[in-house]
Design a protein around this motif. Structure first.
Motif, short mmCIF file in Angstrom:
data_model
loop_
_atom_site.label_atom_id
_atom_site.label_comp_id
_atom_site.label_asym_id
_atom_site.label_seq_id
_atom_site.Cartn_x
_atom_site.Cartn_y
_atom_site.Cartn_z
N THR A 284 -5.82 4.96 -3.51
CA THR A 284 -5.31 4.08 -4.31
C THR A 284 -7.19 3.45 -4.33
O THR A 284 -8.17 4.31 -3.61
CB THR A 284 -5.37 2.30 -3.31
OG1 THR A 284 -6.20 2.71 -2.02
CG2 THR A 284 -3.63 2.88 -2.36
N ASP B 108 -2.58 4.62 -11.88
CA ASP B 108 -2.68 3.31 -12.75
C ASP B 108 -3.85 3.28 -12.92
O ASP B 108 -3.68 2.55 -14.03
CB ASP B 108 -2.21 2.33 -11.62
CG ASP B 108 -0.65 2.13 -11.23
OD1 ASP B 108 -0.22 3.28 -12.52
OD2 ASP B 108 -0.50 1.08 -10.91
N GLN C 276 1.28 -1.25 0.26
CA GLN C 276 -0.31 0.31 -0.15
C GLN C 276 0.76 1.25 0.13
O GLN C 276 1.06 1.98 -0.72
CB GLN C 276 0.04 -0.09 1.21
CG GLN C 276 -2.15 -0.97 1.55
CD GLN C 276 -2.81 -0.44 0.24
OE1 GLN C 276 -2.75 -0.07 -0.33
NE2 GLN C 276 -3.67 -1.43 -0.08
N ARG D 81 3.77 0.86 -9.13
CA ARG D 81 2.75 -0.49 -10.14
C ARG D 81 2.89 -1.79 -9.75
O ARG D 81 4.51 -1.88 -10.28
CB ARG D 81 2.96 -0.13 -11.70
CG ARG D 81 2.15 1.42 -11.59
CD ARG D 81 2.43 1.19 -13.82
NE ARG D 81 0.93 0.74 -13.82
CZ ARG D 81 0.50 0.28 -15.12
NH1 ARG D 81 1.34 1.11 -16.08
NH2 ARG D 81 -0.27 -0.40 -15.62
N LEU E 223 -5.15 -0.79 -6.53
CA LEU E 223 -3.92 0.11 -7.19
C LEU E 223 -3.77 1.73 -7.34
O LEU E 223 -4.58 1.93 -6.39
CB LEU E 223 -4.20 0.30 -8.78
CG LEU E 223 -4.26 -1.36 -9.42
CD1 LEU E 223 -4.80 -0.96 -10.70
CD2 LEU E 223 -2.77 -1.92 -10.22
N SER E 224 -2.88 2.49 -7.30
CA SER E 224 -3.06 3.49 -7.32
C SER E 224 -3.93 4.27 -8.19
O SER E 224 -4.04 3.35 -9.20
CB SER E 224 -1.66 4.18 -7.88
OG SER E 224 -1.19 3.76 -8.44
N LEU F 128 2.07 1.50 -3.28
CA LEU F 128 1.11 2.15 -4.41
C LEU F 128 0.98 3.98 -4.32
O LEU F 128 0.76 4.23 -4.97
CB LEU F 128 0.34 1.20 -4.62
CG LEU F 128 -0.64 -0.06 -4.65
CD1 LEU F 128 -1.61 -1.23 -4.29
CD2 LEU F 128 -0.16 0.01 -6.08
#
Length: 406
Positions: A364, A386, A140, A148, A382-383, A143
């Protein structure tokens, strides 16, 4: 010509049985035209000999920080500076922890600290290690910094367990890397993208208002990624403390009515509209000119419905590709698909905001993307950058090759 032609990929190989897959990955990347520079941890050497990677990559393999092969450069700095992408595959729990903590005690970790290139991590470990809260927190953390992840697969693990933790197959990793570099081809060149972000402010009186928890981070990430892909981007944003992404035209608004006016006035000229804003459903029926004084133990506030901007766009659209967002707390798939059809969207992004890692204010998100045929893609945590990148990749796949064709 391959999108990897001439790209320098620094491949970090960590100690684990999955290191053998890194050899196949090195071969595939090299065949695709990439310049692959391999860094192995000391543990990785116990599984695969450095000579294997040297033969496959046609370059020296780095293991020891102090084993300088070229006296004209400092190796870990030279590798860090030359990289177009740093890929760690397989990545162990130990290496993930090092990166999260900023440790630099070997060749790989010092290179990762020194690079400004994108960093991708493909974890591989026992299922219980992968699920351990410490590992999850470290991922986390990474991210949130823009690292990635290429999710591990599920199946029989070398330790005998069955579960999540198996390194993604070399073909999957190669495809993900190719998608990344395709983004640099500016796939949205010539497209005009209109993005909405943040929450709206609905005034009650000069000092009070109704709003929601939206931070605007998702919309701002989409605007930033759309510029990177070559689009001309206008961002219509409610109040936000976020910095305006470079190359983005910002239109600041307050209320839902303000946002509606700003969006409708720019809708005709837009090719893609992404409604990531959390627009208030209701507003106060009366906005007091002066601060409302506290006079009794209770107060009744009459609210009236705001216009549904997304539904208006769905009705008005001609050539536009319209994407909506559905923040839900239950029955996500059902509600998201219903919203897509009612509002005539081309795609809708659904997220359960009660799920850990998918809230408004975090860095995220966990989303499921739908079209009229149902689920298109379910993304892991994901972030937001991303998530934005993947959403725009899917959008670019569905657009005409040139804006003039729309």
């Amino acid at each position: 010509m391959s999108v990897l032609q001439g790209k320098t990929i620094v491949l970090g190989v960590c100690g684990g049985i999955a290191a053998y897959k890194a050899a196949a990955l090195t071969s595939k990347l090299t065949q695709a035209g990439a310049v692959v520079r391999v860094i192995m941890t000391e543990s990785a050497v116990q599984f695969v000999a450095p000579l294997t990677f040297q033969v496959l990559s046609r370059h020296h393999v780095f293991v020891d920080t102090f084993d300088e092969k070229d006296p004209s450069v400092v190796s870990h700095i030279n590798l860090a500076d030359s990289a177009d992408l740093v890929l760690v595959a397989p990545a162990t729990a130990n290496t993930i922890a090092k990166i999260a903590l900023g440790l630099g005690d070997d060749m790989l970790s010092t290179t990762l600290l020194a690079t400004t290139a994108p960093i991708w991590i493909a974890p591989a470990m026992n299922v219980h290690m992968y699920e351990n809260p410490a590992v999850q927190i470290n991922m986390q953390t990474l991210l949130s910094r823009g690292v990635r992840f290429i999710e591990p697969g599920e199946g029989q693990l070398a330790c005998g367990y069955v579960g999540k933790g198996r390194l993604a197959e070399p073909e999957e990793i190669l495809a993900a890397v190719e998608r990344h570099f395709k983004g640099e081809v500016r796939r949205l060149e010539g497209q005009r993208v209109l993005v909405t972000a943040g929450g709206t402010v609905e005034r009650i009186d000069p000092v009070r208002y109704i709003t929601n928890d939206s931070s605007g981070k998702m919309g701002y990430a989409i605007a930033e990624e759309a510029v990177r892909l070559g689009a001309k981007v206008t961002l219509v944003s409610g109040p936000s403390a976020l910095p305006v992404p470079a190359g983005v035209e910002l239109v600041s608004v307050q209320s839902a009515l303000d946002m509606r006016e700003a969006v409708l006035s720019r809708f005709e000229e837009s090719h893609v509209v992404i409604k990531a804003a959390a627009v208030a459903d209701y507003r106060s029926a009366v906005i007091a000119d002066q601060k409302i004084k506290k006079k009794s133990d209770s107060m009744t506030l009459e609210l009236i419905k705001n216009p549904d901007i997304l539904q208006e766009l769905g009705t008005l659209k001609k050539h536009q590709f319209v994407i909506g967002f559905a923040a839900e707390t239950e029955r996500l798939d059902e509600h998201a698909l219903d919203k897509l059809k009612r509002k005539n969207c081309d795609l809708i992004v659904g997220n359960d905001v009660s799920q850990e890692g998918a809230g408004f204010s975090g860095d995220t998100n966990v989303v499921r993307i739908f079209d009229r045929n149902g689920l298109v893609e379910a993304l892991p945590i994901l972030s937001k950058k991303d998530v934005a990148r993947r959403l725009l990749e899917l959008t670019a796949d569905r657009l005409p090759t040139k804006a003039s064709e729309s």
